[in-house]
Design a protein around this motif. Sequence first.
Motif, short mmCIF file in Angstrom:
data_model
loop_
_atom_site.label_atom_id
_atom_site.label_comp_id
_atom_site.label_asym_id
_atom_site.label_seq_id
_atom_site.Cartn_x
_atom_site.Cartn_y
_atom_site.Cartn_z
N UNK A 55 4.16 -10.79 -7.14
CA UNK A 55 4.80 -11.06 -8.64
C UNK A 55 5.02 -9.59 -9.31
N UNK A 56 5.02 -9.61 -10.56
CA UNK A 56 5.42 -8.30 -11.26
C UNK A 56 4.17 -7.46 -11.24
N UNK A 57 2.93 -7.79 -11.19
CA UNK A 57 1.86 -7.29 -10.83
C UNK A 57 1.26 -6.53 -9.56
N UNK A 58 2.32 -6.70 -8.52
CA UNK A 58 1.81 -6.50 -7.31
C UNK A 58 1.98 -5.02 -7.19
N UNK A 59 0.98 -4.36 -6.73
CA UNK A 59 1.23 -2.88 -6.50
C UNK A 59 1.33 -2.36 -4.96
N UNK A 60 0.92 -3.51 -4.03
CA UNK A 60 0.95 -3.04 -2.66
C UNK A 60 0.76 -4.21 -1.74
N UNK A 61 1.43 -4.40 -0.61
CA UNK A 61 1.24 -5.75 0.33
C UNK A 61 0.28 -4.95 1.07
N UNK A 62 -0.71 -5.87 1.65
CA UNK A 62 -1.59 -5.71 2.77
C UNK A 62 -1.66 -6.47 3.94
N UNK A 63 -1.96 -6.10 5.22
CA UNK A 63 -1.91 -6.92 6.07
C UNK A 63 -3.29 -7.52 6.34
N UNK A 64 -3.45 -8.83 6.62
CA UNK A 64 -4.84 -9.34 6.95
C UNK A 64 -4.91 -8.79 8.39
N UNK A 65 -6.00 -8.74 8.84
CA UNK A 65 -6.41 -8.21 9.99
C UNK A 65 -7.61 -8.65 10.57
N UNK B 190 -0.65 -10.54 2.54
CA UNK B 190 -0.97 -10.95 1.07
C UNK B 190 -0.58 -9.72 0.23
N UNK B 191 -0.72 -9.90 -0.77
CA UNK B 191 -0.62 -8.77 -1.99
C UNK B 191 -1.76 -8.51 -2.69
N UNK B 192 -1.68 -7.11 -3.32
CA UNK B 192 -2.73 -6.58 -4.05
C UNK B 192 -2.17 -6.52 -5.22
N UNK B 193 -2.59 -6.89 -6.35
CA UNK B 193 -2.19 -6.88 -7.63
C UNK B 193 -3.30 -6.19 -8.83
N UNK B 194 -2.55 -5.59 -9.69
CA UNK B 194 -3.50 -4.90 -10.80
C UNK B 194 -2.77 -5.26 -12.14
N UNK B 195 -3.80 -5.97 -12.92
CA UNK B 195 -3.23 -6.53 -14.38
C UNK B 195 -4.03 -5.92 -15.43
N UNK B 196 -3.47 -5.32 -16.39
CA UNK B 196 -4.08 -4.80 -17.68
C UNK B 196 -3.72 -5.57 -18.88
N UNK B 197 -4.77 -5.81 -19.76
CA UNK B 197 -4.34 -6.44 -21.06
C UNK B 197 -3.42 -5.60 -21.78
N UNK C 269 -1.36 0.78 7.38
CA UNK C 269 -0.36 1.72 7.19
C UNK C 269 0.20 1.54 5.70
N UNK C 270 1.03 2.56 5.11
CA UNK C 270 1.62 2.29 3.80
C UNK C 270 2.85 1.23 4.16
N UNK C 271 3.15 0.32 3.11
CA UNK C 271 4.23 -0.74 3.13
C UNK C 271 5.20 -0.46 1.98
N UNK C 272 6.49 -0.38 2.32
CA UNK C 272 7.53 -0.69 1.40
C UNK C 272 7.46 -2.01 0.66
N UNK C 273 7.61 -1.90 -0.56
CA UNK C 273 7.25 -3.27 -1.48
C UNK C 273 8.60 -3.82 -1.22
N UNK C 274 9.68 -3.36 -1.15
CA UNK C 274 10.97 -4.04 -0.99
C UNK C 274 11.24 -4.89 0.15
#
Length: 297
Positions: A154-164, A250-257, A281-286
């Motif tokens: 969603x709009x708060x996603x900062x990076x995808x991360x592979x489950x391993x 899955x995705x890592x998100x950061x939200x701030x009030x 490794x780094x991922x392309x969000x697109x």
Amino acid sequence: MQVNLPTNLLRSFVAIADTGSIVRATDKIFLTQSALSLQMKRLSEIVQVPLFRREQGTLVLTVSGERLLDLARRILELNDQAVESLDSVGLNGPVRIGIVQDFGDEILSGVLARFIQLNPGAELQIRVGHSREIRELFATHLIDIAVYHSVERDEFTVAPARMVWLGDPRLADRETLPLAFMTKPCLARDCAIAALEGAGRPYQLIVETSNISALRVAVEAGLALTCRSSAFTGHRLPAVELESLSLPTYFIAVMTLPSAHAAITGLAALITEAIENIVSPPFDLATDCPIKETEDA
């Protein structure tokens, strides 16, 4: 002689008055019961009157406590307005952070120390927990920054991360896989069990814990395999390949009030940067695909 009322004591006092319990107030203030009890003892000593009385197992305000409660709310409101009006200066006051357990070690050891150097008057209040808990705290404005995992972007996603799969590779050859997981609810656990049962692979849960450090110790000791992001081990353990047991992204998100102080918004940016550096490794969000390194010509 003038007497100063510390705002941190007043915040704890208001939280206890609102919840009617020191135990329940810990969820709002992020201090232990003993610490809150000591704070209320200190506040009573400052004002030199009792503020609470116990009535049928519940803390009830005394007459003096009721008078102080209204004044405390006004003092804290003015304090927060003053701080918010001075965005150009460092933050003085509480900073409430909720962070999913995988990133606790990496974030706590670096980013927060850097933030305190820039804002020596800040008071960090940190809750490390599972994603659902973190999101619920954020939804009720009990934390300023939320760092969590999600199955959807969603709009708060900062990076995808592979489950391993992580652990001693020799365990992968066993007919029945020994596994270690966090207690429910746990996104990684749900995904892992779905993959195992979908493939018909026998498994045995031998370690179940609510403590992320205990889980890490069990996996690093070779007792069991687990399913987490690569950030869980700080890259100390290699990923284990399990045939026909692929795991989703899955995705890592950061939200701030939205109303957060500028310094808190800056801290969220530092956390985001740290997460991007941790995910490997780094991922392309697109595209949700790994970014391939290119050699210089």
